[in-house]
Design a protein around this motif. Structure first.
Motif, PDB file in Angstrom:
ATOM      1  N   VAL A   1       0.895  -1.325   0.116  1.00 46.31           N
ATOM      2  CA  VAL A   1       0.098   0.083   0.211  1.00 46.31           C
ATOM      3  C   VAL A   1       0.927   1.223   0.000  1.00 46.31           C
ATOM      4  CG1 VAL A   1      -1.787   1.517   1.304  1.00 46.31           C
ATOM      5  CG2 VAL A   1      -2.038  -1.365   1.319  1.00 46.31           C
ATOM      6  N   PHE A   2       1.700   1.501   0.901  1.00 46.70           N
ATOM      7  CA  PHE A   2       2.910   2.463   0.756  1.00 46.70           C
ATOM      8  C   PHE A   2       3.597   2.659  -0.490  1.00 46.70           C
ATOM      9  CE2 PHE A   2       6.993   4.213   1.929  1.00 46.70           C
ATOM     10  CZ  PHE A   2       6.611   5.375   2.397  1.00 46.70           C
ATOM     11  N   PHE A   3       3.888   1.388  -0.892  1.00 43.76           N
ATOM     12  CA  PHE A   3       4.791   1.453  -2.279  1.00 43.76           C
ATOM     13  C   PHE A   3       4.063   2.177  -3.075  1.00 43.76           C
ATOM     14  CE2 PHE A   3       6.173  -0.569  -6.254  1.00 43.76           C
ATOM     15  CZ  PHE A   3       7.462  -0.150  -6.225  1.00 43.76           C
ATOM     16  N   MET A   4       2.642   1.615  -3.591  1.00 42.23           N
ATOM     17  CA  MET A   4       2.046   2.145  -4.554  1.00 42.23           C
ATOM     18  C   MET A   4       1.228   3.682  -4.373  1.00 42.23           C
ATOM     19  SD  MET A   4       1.922  -0.236  -6.744  1.00 42.23           S
ATOM     20  CE  MET A   4       0.734   0.654  -7.813  1.00 42.23           C
ATOM     21  N   ARG A   5       1.039   3.707  -3.155  1.00 42.50           N
ATOM     22  CA  ARG A   5       0.809   5.302  -2.876  1.00 42.50           C
ATOM     23  C   ARG A   5       1.743   6.115  -3.184  1.00 42.50           C
ATOM     24  NH1 ARG A   5       2.259   9.870   0.503  1.00 42.50           N
ATOM     25  NH2 ARG A   5       0.632  11.172   0.768  1.00 42.50           N
ATOM     26  N   GLN A   6       3.084   5.915  -2.801  1.00 42.11           N
ATOM     27  CA  GLN A   6       4.022   6.818  -3.115  1.00 42.11           C
ATOM     28  C   GLN A   6       4.369   6.914  -4.511  1.00 42.11           C
ATOM     29  OE1 GLN A   6       4.123   8.478   0.112  1.00 42.11           O
ATOM     30  NE2 GLN A   6       6.409   8.645  -0.471  1.00 42.11           N
ATOM     31  N   TYR A   7       4.098   5.873  -5.623  1.00 42.64           N
ATOM     32  CA  TYR A   7       4.321   5.741  -6.772  1.00 42.64           C
ATOM     33  C   TYR A   7       3.203   6.694  -7.379  1.00 42.64           C
ATOM     34  CZ  TYR A   7       4.763   4.409 -11.595  1.00 42.64           C
ATOM     35  OH  TYR A   7       5.206   4.596 -13.043  1.00 42.64           O
ATOM     36  N   LEU A   8       2.137   6.483  -7.072  1.00 45.65           N
ATOM     37  CA  LEU A   8       0.938   7.152  -7.787  1.00 45.65           C
ATOM     38  C   LEU A   8       0.942   8.710  -7.297  1.00 45.65           C
ATOM     39  CD1 LEU A   8      -1.872   4.368  -7.254  1.00 45.65           C
ATOM     40  CD2 LEU A   8      -0.882   5.267  -9.592  1.00 45.65           C
ATOM     41  N   VAL A   9       1.322   9.108  -6.040  1.00 45.58           N
ATOM     42  CA  VAL A   9       1.533  10.482  -5.953  1.00 45.58           C
ATOM     43  C   VAL A   9       1.815  11.440  -7.049  1.00 45.58           C
ATOM     44  CG1 VAL A   9       2.473  12.415  -4.317  1.00 45.58           C
ATOM     45  CG2 VAL A   9       1.280  10.331  -3.289  1.00 45.58           C
ATOM     46  N   HIS A  10       3.207  10.736  -7.631  1.00 42.64           N
ATOM     47  CA  HIS A  10       4.057  11.642  -8.655  1.00 42.64           C
ATOM     48  C   HIS A  10       3.750  11.146 -10.157  1.00 42.64           C
ATOM     49  CE1 HIS A  10       6.352  13.191  -5.412  1.00 42.64           C
ATOM     50  NE2 HIS A  10       6.637  11.897  -4.970  1.00 42.64           N
ATOM     51  N   ALA A  11       3.365   9.743 -10.269  1.00 43.21           N
ATOM     52  CA  ALA A  11       3.003   9.384 -11.580  1.00 43.21           C
ATOM     53  C   ALA A  11       1.532   9.491 -12.101  1.00 43.21           C
ATOM     54  CB  ALA A  11       3.342   7.779 -11.683  1.00 43.21           C
ATOM     55  N   LEU A  12       0.797   9.867 -11.359  1.00 45.43           N
ATOM     56  CA  LEU A  12      -0.668   9.920 -11.644  1.00 45.43           C
ATOM     57  C   LEU A  12      -1.029  11.386 -11.412  1.00 45.43           C
ATOM     58  CD1 LEU A  12      -3.278   8.670 -12.784  1.00 45.43           C
ATOM     59  CD2 LEU A  12      -3.995   8.129 -10.508  1.00 45.43           C
ATOM     60  N   PRO A  13      -1.298  12.335 -12.485  1.00 45.32           N
ATOM     61  CA  PRO A  13      -1.831  13.697 -12.124  1.00 45.32           C
ATOM     62  C   PRO A  13      -3.145  13.726 -11.693  1.00 45.32           C
ATOM     63  CG  PRO A  13      -0.529  13.201 -14.398  1.00 45.32           C
ATOM     64  CD  PRO A  13      -0.778  12.052 -13.964  1.00 45.32           C
ATOM     65  N   PHE A  14      -3.122  14.811 -10.894  1.00 48.29           N
ATOM     66  CA  PHE A  14      -4.738  14.925 -10.349  1.00 48.29           C
ATOM     67  C   PHE A  14      -5.464  15.201 -11.247  1.00 48.29           C
ATOM     68  CE2 PHE A  14      -7.961  17.070  -8.075  1.00 48.29           C
ATOM     69  CZ  PHE A  14      -8.604  16.093  -7.025  1.00 48.29           C
ATOM     70  N   GLU A  15      -4.997  16.099 -12.122  1.00 46.57           N
ATOM     71  CA  GLU A  15      -5.825  16.594 -13.349  1.00 46.57           C
ATOM     72  C   GLU A  15      -6.396  15.699 -14.237  1.00 46.57           C
ATOM     73  OE1 GLU A  15      -3.272  19.730 -11.665  1.00 46.57           O
ATOM     74  OE2 GLU A  15      -2.903  17.604 -12.562  1.00 46.57           O
ATOM     75  N   LEU A  16      -5.448  14.546 -14.449  1.00 44.83           N
ATOM     76  CA  LEU A  16      -6.135  13.487 -15.297  1.00 44.83           C
ATOM     77  C   LEU A  16      -7.338  12.723 -14.614  1.00 44.83           C
ATOM     78  CD1 LEU A  16      -5.360  11.843 -17.643  1.00 44.83           C
ATOM     79  CD2 LEU A  16      -4.050  10.479 -16.656  1.00 44.83           C
ATOM     80  N   VAL A  17      -7.481  12.576 -13.215  1.00 41.36           N
ATOM     81  CA  VAL A  17      -8.551  11.952 -12.897  1.00 41.36           C
ATOM     82  C   VAL A  17      -9.643  12.792 -12.721  1.00 41.36           C
ATOM     83  CG1 VAL A  17      -9.250  10.890 -10.342  1.00 41.36           C
ATOM     84  CG2 VAL A  17      -6.796  10.703 -11.063  1.00 41.36           C
TER      85      VAL A  17
END
Length: 274
Positions: A151-167
């Motif tokens: 959970v921590f690993f995926m959270r840290q990755y998605l914070v930077h790899a997934l733009p909030f604007e895309l969601v």
């Protein structure tokens, strides 16, 4: 832009580290091809003998390795799929969704990583005994379907790899939460999912502590549990034990050979995005 090229010292250093990494596997194969008497002599053998086929056959029969390998594939595969799926969903929620108590909950998840797993053995065993799951594969699978590290690993990755604007753009277009996860989150998280899947599969395959508590060698053993039945006697047959260890390691090498390019590509893609 100036390109970087490796020189001879780089290849020498890489060659030394490669040989050092391969030595345990090569030594295991050498020991599995000898007999117990030769392994007890000094100096030990440094080349292959002629007993590899016999020792592999004995290890396969004595440890019921066919059943153990099938059980381990089921256990490790299910744990890997569950961990990658649930960790990605939870990581996305903690990284991009706004809800009350998000930070305290994330801190609680991280805090569980500080708890030694040995502390949960007794209550966990009492629970599976109450459910009549002793010596069943679900006793090993269900407690490991999701972990704090994933959970921590995926959270840290998605914070930077997934733009909030895309969601937000997907929500504006009328996409549901599950559609956003499937068409936006999973493609963006694919590199991290590949790395987490590889790490989880290796850890699940090599796990020994909890399976030896929950399973038996004569019931539904995994590979690590089955190997405990090898070489028993007044003088343990180390060559047979090494043959069993070799049988238990070969599937991991096969997985890496088949999916190694995709795993390395995912790591590199994640590094470029980061």
């Amino acid at each position: 832009m100036r390109s970087l090229r490796a020189g001879k010292p780089t290849y020498v250093v890489l060659g030394v580290f490669t040989l050092g990494s391969l030595f345990p596997l090569v030594w295991t194969a050498i020991a599995a091809s000898r007999n117990n008497t030769r392994l007890a002599q000094t100096p030990p053998p440094f080349w292959f003998g002629g007993n590899l086929g016999h020792n592999l056959s004995v290890a396969w029969t004595d440890a019921n390795m066919g059943t153990a390998l099938l059980n381990t594939v089921i256990v490790a595969g299910t744990i890997t799929a569950g961990t990658v799926l649930f960790s990605t969903l939870a990581g996305f929620a903690f990284a991009k969704l706004r809800f009350r108590g998000r930070r305290p909950l994330m801190a609680l998840v991280v805090a569980t990583m500080l708890v030694p797993p040995q502390l949960s053995v007794v209550p966990l065993y009492m629970l599976i005994a109450e459910l009549s799951w002793t010596d069943r594969l679900q006793a090993v699978v269900l407690p490991a379907l999701v972990g704090a590290f994933g959970v921590f690993f995926m959270r840290q990755y998605l914070v930077h790899a997934l733009p909030f604007e895309l969601v937000e753009a997907a929500r504006t277009d009328g996409a549901s939460s599950w559609r956003i996860v499937w068409h936006v989150v999973f493609p963006a998280a694919r590199p991290a999912m590949a790395v987490l899947g590889m790490l989880t599969f290796v850890m699940a395959w090599n796990d020994f502590f909890w399976p030896i508590v929950a399973l038996t060698q004569n019931g539904s053993p995994t590979v690590q549990v089955a190997l405990t039945g090898l070489g028993r006697g007044y003088i343990p047959d180390q060559s047979v034990i090494m043959a069993g260890a070799l049988l238990g390691t070969l599937p991991l090498l096969l997985v890496f050979l088949v999916f190694g390019r995709q795993i390395v590509g995912g790591i590199m893609q994640g590094a470029v995005k980061g």
